[in-house]
Design an enzyme around this catalytic site. Structure first.
Site, PDB file in Angstrom:
ATOM      1  N   ASP A 324     -19.253  34.147 148.499  1.00  0.00           N
ATOM      2  CA  ASP A 324     -18.037  33.955 147.603  1.00  0.00           C
ATOM      3  C   ASP A 324     -17.389  35.029 147.711  1.00  0.00           C
ATOM      4  OD1 ASP A 324     -16.462  32.866 145.422  1.00  0.00           O
ATOM      5  OD2 ASP A 324     -17.471  34.735 144.364  1.00  0.00           O
ATOM      6  N   ASP A 521     -20.581  29.238 141.291  1.00  0.00           N
ATOM      7  CA  ASP A 521     -21.444  29.425 142.375  1.00  0.00           C
ATOM      8  C   ASP A 521     -22.757  28.999 142.300  1.00  0.00           C
ATOM      9  OD1 ASP A 521     -19.437  30.724 143.694  1.00  0.00           O
ATOM     10  OD2 ASP A 521     -19.942  32.821 142.779  1.00  0.00           O
TER      11      ASP A 521
END
Length: 624
Positions: A324, A521
């Protein structure tokens, strides 16, 4: 050494001294006295093994190393081999002492981590007196006081005071960190210098320290494939060698009798007993779990929490690392990096934008107020309209101010100037006239570039970045850091979809790791072969979904975690090949009468000690 280990050491020394003295005495003409004397060192060193073997038989689970040692040593003494019988038990206990010490050393690393659990929290009463209460009783929003030398018991925000924090138990980093008013602090850190007043933001059960302890306590329950194999191996192997030893003691004498030759029962029984000593699977059964335990302990000491040995084993095969962006490779803190003005001065444009955005809680709005750097008088702002997906329109001192993206400017029939730099652009119009733009960027973490380089050096085939950010900003970060592929403008579902594609394209024995920190996430962390979460600033959902947690949010620790896992797995395979190889070779030699009890002692205890010492190497992770 602990008290129990010291007691075993004294028993070993006493039994060894008595065995040597009795072996040197001329007692061959007094066999009964010799037998009685040798029973003293035998029971001194072996009484606990005999008790365990008896309990195993009584519980109908006889086939373990205690049973093998008991049968082999009792048999040797019954055959008159007193010195060898005592020696087998003596050296077996020496091996057990080595194993106990090694486990203790590994456990101390994790015990040091367990010391972060706070015993109390100081709550200030109405009269100003401090009262020590159980951290479990402290509610969110309570003001607690942490004195110098005390642990921070619960996560919170510093409201008063300035100090230096020791975070080594959480992050593995020895350099203290500064903390002051407005800073978030996490439980488990030690307050070194100043008095702090902290407003708690979580309950104790949800605090960082509780989460860490829960991860560590549950780590041993998740076994790797290697450990599962060893458990199955021991369940089959031990009874197999017991029956093989019995056959070795009975079948050859019977065949010799049928062929009218001498039975030589004593010779074959001695070989069978030697066979039992050689066959003891201690080296494999003890050293493999110990290797993983040491690996997890070494990793935790370096600020990397691994939730189980199965994840450590999977991590060693990782070839793809997916990141990420925000909060993982970048700071996750937006700052004003450029201001372009038309007619107005920089300070004026920033003041209008900060005041207009002051009622919003969006990170972009907060960064504008922070860049303004002065107290915001919200009484100067009226008629605030927040237009979703576009921006904000408000009146500042009676003047109309519009702050937002190009869509907002188009809606007002204004032409926004293009910005070629990567980042989030906030266009500003004052009194219906386009007045310029403010560029806001998320800064890269200082170690992100080095982290990508370290991963490539560690043999990672491909690094990939997934982000919901704009394409220009994402590609600039990827180019700066040296990331191989980047996918931008992704929603959480898009990240999962992209990871699914990557999982489908990788090799059978190759694993994919995803590194993230936010709530969005969590689905990807769960879907990847290995999920790695940022633990200090990461969300609870991300930490819960991940398999590995980096306690100081430093991406450099990813390569370190991979190197730790590979070293641990290398040691595991070294021990498996060495221990089983030596065992099988010695069993064959014993069956053919090419070894004796002293040789068997080396094959059992010597191999175990070597395997245990090799396993301890997994604790040393400093140079990885």
């Amino acid at each position: 050494m602990n008290k129990k280990q010291k007691k075993v050491l004294w028993r070993i020394l006493a039994a060894a001294a008595l065995m040597i003295v009795f072996a040197l005495l001329p007692l061959d003409h007094l066999p009964l006295l010799r037998f009685v004397l040798f029973l003293i060192p035998y029971f001194t060193i072996g009484y606990d093994i005999l008790i365990k073997a008896y309990k195993g038989v009584r519980n109908k689970q006889p086939f373990d190393e205690n049973f093998l040692m008991a049968v082999a040593t009792v048999g040797a003494i019954a055959l008159g081999e007193y010195t060898e019988g005592v020696a087998v038990m003596l050296f077996y206990q020496i091996g057990e002492l080595f194993q106990s010490y090694a486990v203790g050393k590994s456990r101390r690393n994790i015990s040091d981590l367990m010391d972060i659990r706070p015993d109390y929290a100081n709550v200030e009463g109405e009269d100003g007196e401090l009262e020590q209460v159980d951290p479990d009783e402290v509610e969110i929003g309570t003001m607690i006081v942490v004195k110098p030398g005390e642990k921070i018991p619960i996560d919170g925000i510093v409201r008063e005071g300035q100090t230096t924090l020791n975070t080594s138990a959480l992050t593995g980093e020895s350099v203290p960190r500064e903390a002051g008013v407005g800073d978030e602090v996490i439980s488990g850190c030690i307050n070194l210098t100043g008095l702090l007043k902290i407003e708690t933001t979580r309950e104790f059960g949800e605090s960082t320290v509780s989460k860490i302890l829960e991860l560590v306590e549950n780590a041993s329950s998740r076994k790797s494939r290697s450990e599962a194999f060893i458990s199955k191996f021991a369940r089959i192997y031990t009874p197999a060698v017991c029956y093989s030893a019995l056959a070795l003691a009975v079948v050859p004498p019977v065949i010799s009798l049928l062929l009218s030759q001498g039975a030589h029962v004593g010779t074959w029984v001695y070989r069978a007993l030697t066979f039992l000593v050689v066959s003891c699977p201690c080296a494999v059964v003890i050293s493999i779990p110990l290797s993983f335990f040491a690996g997890i302990g070494g990793a935790s000491n370096a600020g990397v929490l691994v939730k189980g040995s199965n994840y450590l084993e999977t991590l060693s095969r990782v070839k793809y690392v997916v990141f990420d962006k925000t909060g993982t490779l970048t700071q996750g803190v937006f700052r004003v990096t450029n201001i372009f003005c038309v007619k107005l001065r920089h300070e004026e444009l920033l003041e209008y934008a900060a005041l207009a955005e002051s009622f919003s809680t969006h990170p972009i709005s907060k960064s504008l107020v922070e860049a303004y750097g002065k107290p915001v008088d919200q009484s100067r702002v009226t008629d605030v309209q927040e237009i979703s997906g576009h921006g904000v329109i408000a009146k500042v001192d009676g003047t109309s101010v519009a702050c937002g993206n190009e869509k907002l400017m188009s809606q007002m029939n204004l032409t926004a100037l293009p910005c070629q730099q990567a980042g989030t652009v906030v266009h500003v119009a004052v009194d219906g006239v386009y007045s310029g733009y403010i560029l806001i960027s998320d800064e890269e973490k200082p170690d992100s570039k080095a982290a990508i380089a370290a991963l490539k050096q560690a043999g990672i085939r491909q690094t990939i970045m997934l982000t919901g950010d704009r394409k220009a900003a994402a590609e600039q970060v990827a180019a700066d850091l040296g990331i191989d592929q980047v996918y931008s403008d992704l929603l959480p579902a898009g990240k999962v979809e992209q990871v699914e594609k990557l999982l489908g394209s990788k090799g059978k024995n190759e694993q994919l790791a995803f590194v993230g920190d936010g709530i969005n996430d969590a689905p990807v962390l769960s879907r990847a072969d290995i999920g790695i979460a940022m633990g200090a600033l990461g969300s609870d959902a991300a930490i819960e979904a991940a398999d590995i947690v980096l306690m100081d949010d430093n991406p450099l620790k990813i390569a370190k975690a991979i190197n730790i896992s590979r070293k641990c797995i290398r040691i595991v395979y070294e021990n498996i090949i060495f221990a089983i190889g030596v065992k099988l070779a010695c069993l064959v030699l014993t069956a053919f009468g090419l070894s004796n009890m002293w040789f068997a002692i080396f094959a059992d205890v010597g191999v175990m000690v070597i395997a245990v010492l090799n396993a301890i190497r997994a604790l040393n992770v400093k140079n990885l």
